[in-house]
Design a protein around this motif. Structure first.
Motif, PDB file in Angstrom:
ATOM      1  N   ALA A 283     -37.769  15.166  11.625  1.00  0.00           N
ATOM      2  CA  ALA A 283     -36.613  14.525  11.331  1.00  0.00           C
ATOM      3  C   ALA A 283     -36.960  13.317  10.241  1.00  0.00           C
ATOM      4  N   VAL A 284     -36.087  13.265   9.213  1.00  0.00           N
ATOM      5  CA  VAL A 284     -36.115  12.275   8.219  1.00  0.00           C
ATOM      6  C   VAL A 284     -34.762  11.783   7.927  1.00  0.00           C
ATOM      7  N   ASN A 285     -34.449  10.465   7.891  1.00  0.00           N
ATOM      8  CA  ASN A 285     -33.266   9.968   7.669  1.00  0.00           C
ATOM      9  C   ASN A 285     -32.767  10.051   6.355  1.00  0.00           C
ATOM     10  N   PRO A 286     -31.261  10.038   6.120  1.00  0.00           N
ATOM     11  CA  PRO A 286     -30.952  10.039   4.739  1.00  0.00           C
ATOM     12  C   PRO A 286     -31.762   9.237   3.641  1.00  0.00           C
ATOM     13  N   ALA A 287     -31.990   8.082   3.802  1.00  0.00           N
ATOM     14  CA  ALA A 287     -32.149   6.940   3.101  1.00  0.00           C
ATOM     15  C   ALA A 287     -33.789   7.494   2.566  1.00  0.00           C
ATOM     16  N   ALA A 288     -34.572   8.085   3.558  1.00  0.00           N
ATOM     17  CA  ALA A 288     -35.971   8.391   2.884  1.00  0.00           C
ATOM     18  C   ALA A 288     -35.755   9.691   2.223  1.00  0.00           C
ATOM     19  N   GLY A 293     -36.206  12.365  -3.149  1.00  0.00           N
ATOM     20  CA  GLY A 293     -35.303  13.399  -4.009  1.00  0.00           C
ATOM     21  C   GLY A 293     -35.260  14.649  -3.343  1.00  0.00           C
ATOM     22  N   ARG A 294     -35.259  14.686  -1.952  1.00  0.00           N
ATOM     23  CA  ARG A 294     -34.961  16.159  -1.367  1.00  0.00           C
ATOM     24  C   ARG A 294     -34.045  16.048  -0.425  1.00  0.00           C
ATOM     25  N   SER A 298     -34.382  20.068   4.243  1.00  0.00           N
ATOM     26  CA  SER A 298     -35.437  20.812   3.850  1.00  0.00           C
ATOM     27  C   SER A 298     -36.930  20.273   4.173  1.00  0.00           C
ATOM     28  N   LEU A 299     -37.064  18.856   4.561  1.00  0.00           N
ATOM     29  CA  LEU A 299     -38.071  18.268   5.004  1.00  0.00           C
ATOM     30  C   LEU A 299     -38.496  18.363   6.413  1.00  0.00           C
ATOM     31  N   SER A 338     -39.671  13.960  -5.784  1.00  0.00           N
ATOM     32  CA  SER A 338     -39.547  15.532  -6.168  1.00  0.00           C
ATOM     33  C   SER A 338     -39.792  15.829  -7.707  1.00  0.00           C
ATOM     34  N   ASP A 339     -39.472  14.842  -8.334  1.00  0.00           N
ATOM     35  CA  ASP A 339     -39.754  14.840  -9.966  1.00  0.00           C
ATOM     36  C   ASP A 339     -41.303  14.684 -10.198  1.00  0.00           C
ATOM     37  N   GLY A 340     -42.066  14.413  -9.529  1.00  0.00           N
ATOM     38  CA  GLY A 340     -43.457  14.055  -9.738  1.00  0.00           C
ATOM     39  C   GLY A 340     -43.869  12.756  -9.795  1.00  0.00           C
TER      40      GLY A 340
END
Length: 568
Positions: A283-288, A293-294, A298-299, A338-340
């Protein structure tokens, strides 16, 4: 076994024998009529305890407070039969026997219709039959007591409250030890109660969960279960309860904690990641997720390795290893958007164990990208400022301290010397015959001589001493904590020797014979300003040059009090 023997055996047999023994007296309620109380009691054995009433109304009043195993009604006319009906309604569990003093078929039929189980002619041969009826009732009562005791023992084996209930009246017929202990009522008190007496006022929850109150007013939550059963050729209800008060309280606490955690997880501005010891995210919270950028969904299932640059994977493995060994870890981690582009996160991870399930870890992180960038910019600015300060205090040609640096250091040295007995000493040095070098060989040769002179001068003093070029061919050496004037003279002589050696500036045309003049001022508990101290040293240098160069002159300044004492 005849009736007398039956009564005698019941009176004397021990508990557990072939013939059951009564655990309480066998009570008979006699009611009115023309036959005397003495006559009725005369035919009953001593095992029977008889209560006698003249009127049915008195008997009904007694039934409200007492329980009887048998009721004997002596009826001589039709009006007595009305009392039989009322007694049958009030004492359905008792054996109802009607004694008639005359063989009237109409009265017999009326008594049976009113609820009597036996109608006997009395007195007469039926007196013996009465004894047989009561003896049979007595035997049945003893057997029921034994069965009830066995049932009670069986119910007591269960650790949860259990009751046997009458389906018709809903009254409790038996309550086990767990029920008596939990609710605080005795078996006799339970016998006068129904489940409704235990329920707390208010709407009943669904799924068999009820709020009950104990005798002392304590409110408890129970889970009820019941089933039909046939016992002694009679349908009964077995009611069971399980105290889930503490369990419900724990569930409510867990639900409240889960709700608070979900609220914190979803709305926290900090970054929260839940993963296992292998680094697999669950699980990953919305802020992280937004910071990476994902989408958060999907995480799930992604490895921590996939969030960082390949060069940092070994660092992540080492962090997970420390987490498994010590239960926590912290540090700075660079992750990729996500953009590198890279982000710098400061993290703290703790390991948790949830019962028998696998361990899991929660990582709390904070974005330090902007802070670290600002810190690096500040450090670069500080380094640049430090470099500029060094340039501002350094002689560009020789690399020695310049006049500004000298006065800053000398100002502190003067302050320090006022609390010491050691000497503060300034050596003011000038290169002899420097001008001809510039005139004859050019300024490049003069600059080379200045650099060589500065290097030799630095090699001739202690590492903590300050060597400065204050202009042209003039240099100053500042020394603190010299013990006495003798030491000052030795150092001045050593400097003259070192500076008089030839300087090879490259080739025979650029060899300088060397030589210098030195003005020295030594001060104990100095009261002069830095500028005044330099001025005294400059005066001493002038005297040395006037005396023929290649020498030094010393001025020893005493503390003000000693100077006044010497003048007197």
């Amino acid at each position: 076994m005849d009736t007398d023997s039956a009564f005698a055996a019941l009176e004397t047999s021990p508990a557990g024998g072939d013939t059951p023994a009564l655990r309480e007296p066998y009570d008979v309620l006699g009611v009115g009529g023309c036959v005397s109380e003495k006559t009725v009691r005369a035919i009953l054995p001593s095992a029977v305890r008889t209560t006698y009433c003249r009127a049915p109304s008195d008997a009904i009043a007694r039934l409200a407070c007492n329980r009887y195993h048998a009721i004997v009604v002596i009826a001589s006319e039709a009006r007595h039969i009305d009392g039989v009906a009322r007694l049958s309604q009030r004492a359905a569990a008792a054996v109802l026997v009607v004694l008639l003093d005359q063989a009237v078929a109409l009265l017999r039929d009326a008594a049976l219709a009113a609820g009597a189980q036996y109608v006997l002619l009395f007195p007469g041969p039926n007196a013996r039959l009465l004894r047989q009826v009561l003896a049979a009732t007595l035997l049945r009562r003893c057997t029921e007591q034994r069965r009830q005791q066995d049932l009670s023992d069986a119910l007591d084996l269960d650790s949860h409250p259990l009751w046997l209930c009458d389906p018709a009246s809903s009254r409790f017929l038996a309550a086990n030890r767990a029920a008596r202990t939990l609710y605080g009522y005795s078996a006799r008190e339970f016998a006068a109660m129904t489940p409704d007496h235990l329920r707390h006022a208010g709407p009943r929850p669904a799924c068999g969960i009820e709020q009950h109150r104990t005798r002392d007013g304590r409110r408890i939550t129970v889970e009820l279960r019941w089933r039909r059963m046939v016992l002694w050729q009679r349908e009964l209800h077995l009611l069971g309860a399980r105290d889930i008060t503490a369990e419900r309280w724990r569930e409510q606490r867990l639900q409240a904690d889960a709700a608070r955690y979900a609220e914190l997880f979803d709305h926290s501005a900090g970054y929260i990641l839940v993963h296992d010891l292998a680094g697999r995210l669950s699980a990953v919270n919305p802020a992280a997720a937004a910071a990476l950028g994902r989408p958060a969904a999907s995480l799930a299932g992604t490895a921590l390795h996939d969030l960082a640059a390949p060069s940092l994977r070994q660092y992540i493995d080492e962090s997970l290893q420390r987490l498994g060994q010590g239960g926590e870890d912290s540090g700075l981690l660079r992750v990729r958007h996500s953009d590198g582009h890279e982000l710098s996160w400061r993290f703290r991870t703790r390991l948790y164990h949830a019962g028998s399930t696998a361990a899991y870890a929660i990582t709390y992180a904070q974005d330090m990208t902007a802070t670290i960038a600002a810190q690096r910019e500040l450090e670069q600015s500080q380094r640049e400022q430090q470099r500029l300060n060094e340039i501002a205090r350094t002689d560009a040609l020789t690399g020695l301290a310049n006049r500004t640096a000298l006065y800053e250091r000398l100002s502190g040295a003067v302050e320090r010397s006022r609390g010491k007995t050691a000497l503060l000493t300034v050596f003011y040095i000038d290169i002899d015959h420097f001008k001809p070098v510039n005139d004859t060989h050019g300024h490049a040769a003069g600059d080379a001589l200045l650099r060589a002179f500065a290097a030799r001068l630095r090699e001739s003093v202690r590492s903590g001493d300050l060597v400065a070029r204050i202009g042209g061919d003039e240099f100053v050496v500042l020394m603190e904590d010299l013990p006495d004037v003798k030491c000052v003279r030795m150092i001045a002589a050593k400097l003259l020797t070192a500076l008089s050696t030839r300087f090879d500036l490259g080739g025979r045309r650029h060899v300088f014979a060397g030589g210098a003049s030195i003005g020295v001022v030594a001060c104990r508990q100095c009261s002069l300003s830095p500028a005044a101290l330099i001025a005294v040293a400059d005066d001493m240098l002038y005297e040395a040059k006037q005396s023929g160069r290649g020498s030094y002159r010393l001025n020893f300044l005493l503390p003000p009090a000693k100077a006044r004492s010497g003048s007197r």
